[in-house]
Write an enzyme that holds these catalytic residues in place. Structure first.
Site, short mmCIF file in Angstrom:
data_model
loop_
_atom_site.label_atom_id
_atom_site.label_comp_id
_atom_site.label_asym_id
_atom_site.label_seq_id
_atom_site.Cartn_x
_atom_site.Cartn_y
_atom_site.Cartn_z
N CYS A 1 -4.03 0.77 -2.79
CA CYS A 1 -3.92 -0.46 -2.02
C CYS A 1 -2.85 -1.39 -2.60
O CYS A 1 -2.57 -1.35 -3.80
CB CYS A 1 -5.26 -1.20 -2.03
SG CYS A 1 -6.63 -0.27 -1.34
N GLU B 1 -3.00 -4.57 -3.23
CA GLU B 1 -3.51 -5.47 -4.25
C GLU B 1 -3.52 -4.81 -5.63
O GLU B 1 -3.10 -5.42 -6.61
CB GLU B 1 -4.94 -5.93 -3.91
CG GLU B 1 -5.04 -6.70 -2.61
CD GLU B 1 -5.37 -5.85 -1.40
OE1 GLU B 1 -6.04 -6.36 -0.49
OE2 GLU B 1 -4.95 -4.67 -1.33
N ASN C 1 0.83 -1.20 0.00
CA ASN C 1 0.00 0.00 0.00
C ASN C 1 0.87 1.25 0.00
O ASN C 1 1.94 1.29 0.60
CB ASN C 1 -1.01 0.00 1.16
CG ASN C 1 -0.37 -0.08 2.54
OD1 ASN C 1 0.61 -0.78 2.76
ND2 ASN C 1 -0.96 0.64 3.49
#
Length: 163
Positions: free
Chosen positions: A73, A75, A62
């Site tokens: 983020c 991901e 992040n």
């Protein structure tokens, strides 16, 4: 009226030792990604690691910004890296973990809705599901197969997506 019911499924493992070698290794790679988290405001570090079909590992962490909407983020950092650099090497699995110096992480941290939507499109783009491994440093690990077990009402409109 028609009543509908949606069920999701995931497997829970008590410890990393219970996972197979490849998934355990990917969780450890996600922990490595925590080092590069830029989270001075929340002090909540998140790391992600993608395992591609070729065996290559892609990392994400992040990245916060004082202008909060400008952050991203872990991901999505990893998934966008894949899309920009390795779109022809399918993602087999993604491990996500988190750490805070403020409190212990005792259960897996789930991805936000924006990350789930990006994950859905990555699955669609590569035409195969992605195994998601959510790992808590001081708790269990969840393994979730496919976006439909996390985001049953994902947004996807075929007429928008086709050229």
């Amino acid at each position: 009226m028609i009543s509908h019911e949606i069920k999701i499924a995931f497997d829970e493992y008590e410890s990393l030792a219970d996972l197979d070698k490849a998934d355990r290794s990917l969780c450890l790679e996600a922990q490595k990604a925590l080092k590069n988290s830029h989270s001075p405001y929340s002090k909540f570090r998140v790391g992600a690691a993608l395992r591609l079909q070729s065996g290559k590992i892609i990392y994400g962490s992040n990245q916060e910004n004082v202008a909060y909407p400008s952050g991203l983020c872990a991901e999505r950092v990893a998934l966008f890296n894949w899309g920009a650099n390795h779109p022809d090497d399918p993602i087999e699995a993604m491990a996500v973990t988190a750490h805070s110096d403020e409190f212990p992480i005792i259960k897996p941290i789930t991805s936000c809705g924006s990350c789930l939507q990006v994950l859905a499109e990555c699955e669609k783009q590569q035409n195969q599901s992605i195994k998601i491994i959510l790992h808590a440093e001081n708790g269990p690990t969840w393994i979730i197969k496919g976006i439909e077990n996390q985001l049953p009402f994902l947004f996807f409109e075929e007429r928008i997506a086709t050229p």
